[in-house]
Scaffold this motif. Structure first.
Motif, mmCIF file in Angstrom:
data_model
loop_
_atom_site.group_PDB
_atom_site.id
_atom_site.type_symbol
_atom_site.label_atom_id
_atom_site.label_comp_id
_atom_site.label_asym_id
_atom_site.label_seq_id
_atom_site.Cartn_x
_atom_site.Cartn_y
_atom_site.Cartn_z
ATOM 1 N N UNK A 19 12.238 45.932 43.719
ATOM 2 C CA UNK A 19 11.719 47.267 43.434
ATOM 3 C C UNK A 19 10.784 47.689 44.552
ATOM 4 N N UNK A 20 10.827 48.981 44.887
ATOM 5 C CA UNK A 20 9.948 49.513 45.916
ATOM 6 C C UNK A 20 9.509 50.920 45.572
ATOM 7 N N UNK A 21 8.506 51.384 46.291
ATOM 8 C CA UNK A 21 8.016 52.751 46.126
ATOM 9 C C UNK A 21 8.170 53.469 47.461
ATOM 10 N N UNK A 22 8.662 54.695 47.398
ATOM 11 C CA UNK A 22 8.900 55.497 48.596
ATOM 12 C C UNK A 22 7.592 56.137 49.045
ATOM 13 N N UNK A 23 7.320 56.046 50.339
ATOM 14 C CA UNK A 23 6.126 56.636 50.941
ATOM 15 C C UNK A 23 6.567 57.496 52.124
ATOM 16 N N UNK A 24 6.556 58.796 51.948
ATOM 17 C CA UNK A 24 6.981 59.731 52.998
ATOM 18 C C UNK A 24 5.770 60.106 53.855
ATOM 19 N N UNK A 38 13.599 40.110 42.625
ATOM 20 C CA UNK A 38 14.469 39.991 41.453
ATOM 21 C C UNK A 38 13.973 38.982 40.421
ATOM 22 N N UNK A 39 12.966 38.204 40.765
ATOM 23 C CA UNK A 39 12.366 37.263 39.815
ATOM 24 C C UNK A 39 11.065 37.801 39.241
ATOM 25 N N UNK A 40 10.722 39.033 39.582
ATOM 26 C CA UNK A 40 9.483 39.633 39.108
ATOM 27 C C UNK A 40 8.258 39.191 39.879
ATOM 28 N N UNK A 41 8.472 38.471 40.983
ATOM 29 C CA UNK A 41 7.361 38.006 41.799
ATOM 30 C C UNK A 41 6.894 39.117 42.728
ATOM 31 N N UNK A 80 3.037 54.677 39.852
ATOM 32 C CA UNK A 80 2.959 53.693 38.770
ATOM 33 C C UNK A 80 4.137 52.737 38.881
ATOM 34 N N UNK A 81 3.849 51.457 39.049
ATOM 35 C CA UNK A 81 4.896 50.461 39.226
ATOM 36 C C UNK A 81 5.195 49.727 37.924
ATOM 37 N N UNK A 82 4.649 50.195 36.803
ATOM 38 C CA UNK A 82 4.802 49.499 35.524
ATOM 39 C C UNK A 82 6.249 49.437 35.056
ATOM 40 N N UNK A 83 7.105 50.321 35.552
ATOM 41 C CA UNK A 83 8.475 50.338 35.043
ATOM 42 C C UNK A 83 9.214 49.049 35.330
ATOM 43 N N UNK A 84 8.815 48.308 36.347
ATOM 44 C CA UNK A 84 9.496 47.048 36.631
ATOM 45 C C UNK A 84 9.102 45.972 35.633
ATOM 46 N N UNK A 85 7.943 46.094 35.056
ATOM 47 C CA UNK A 85 7.489 45.112 34.075
ATOM 48 C C UNK A 85 8.101 45.388 32.706
ATOM 49 N N UNK A 86 8.164 46.628 32.331
ATOM 50 C CA UNK A 86 8.602 46.988 30.984
ATOM 51 C C UNK A 86 10.031 47.490 30.918
#
Length: 123
Positions: A19-24, A38-41, A80-86
């Motif tokens: 997972x990543x976040x786009x920074x323009x 992919x392991x949540x690390x 917000x990066x919480x979507x990868x956790x939940x």
């Protein structure tokens, strides 16, 4: 969707499960900040948009590409990066705006489905 459709704050998922976040426009460059594998690390990698093809494949990471993009509906959730956790993006102010509809299968899966050896030929 193309790389030019991506916006700051978009959350992206790669075929490798990162997972990543786009920074323009960050430090004069557009980039993706990869933060979870992919392991949540936690990972701490950046990839410049110059390494990303227009079709969301990566130039030097063959077979890897962006397969899903979420965008916030509420500026309060920007980044917000919480979507990868939940795994519930909609509950965290995001909506899926792109999902690749290509199903990847192995030759073994194809052969199992047909019940015999399979040879792929050109049309």
């Amino acid at each position: 969707m193309t790389k030019h459709d991506l916006c700051t704050g978009d959350i992206v998922l790669s075929t490798k499960g990162s997972y990543g976040i786009v920074l323009i426009g960050t430090n004069g460059d557009d980039q993706i900040k990869w933060y979870s594998n992919n392991k949540g690390q936690v990972i701490n990698r950046f990839r410049s948009f110059s390494m990303l093809n227009e079709d969301l494949t990566f130039k030097y990471d063959l077979g890897n590409r962006i397969i899903k993009v979420w965008r916030t509906k509420d500026k309060h959730y920007l980044g917000d990066k919480a979507i990868t956790k939940y795994h519930t993006a909609e509950d965290h102010g995001f909506e899926c705006i792109y999902e690749e509809l290509i199903k990847e299968v192995t030759m073994a899966e194809v052969e199992e489905k047909f019940g015999c050896k399979v040879k792929i030929v050109k049309e």
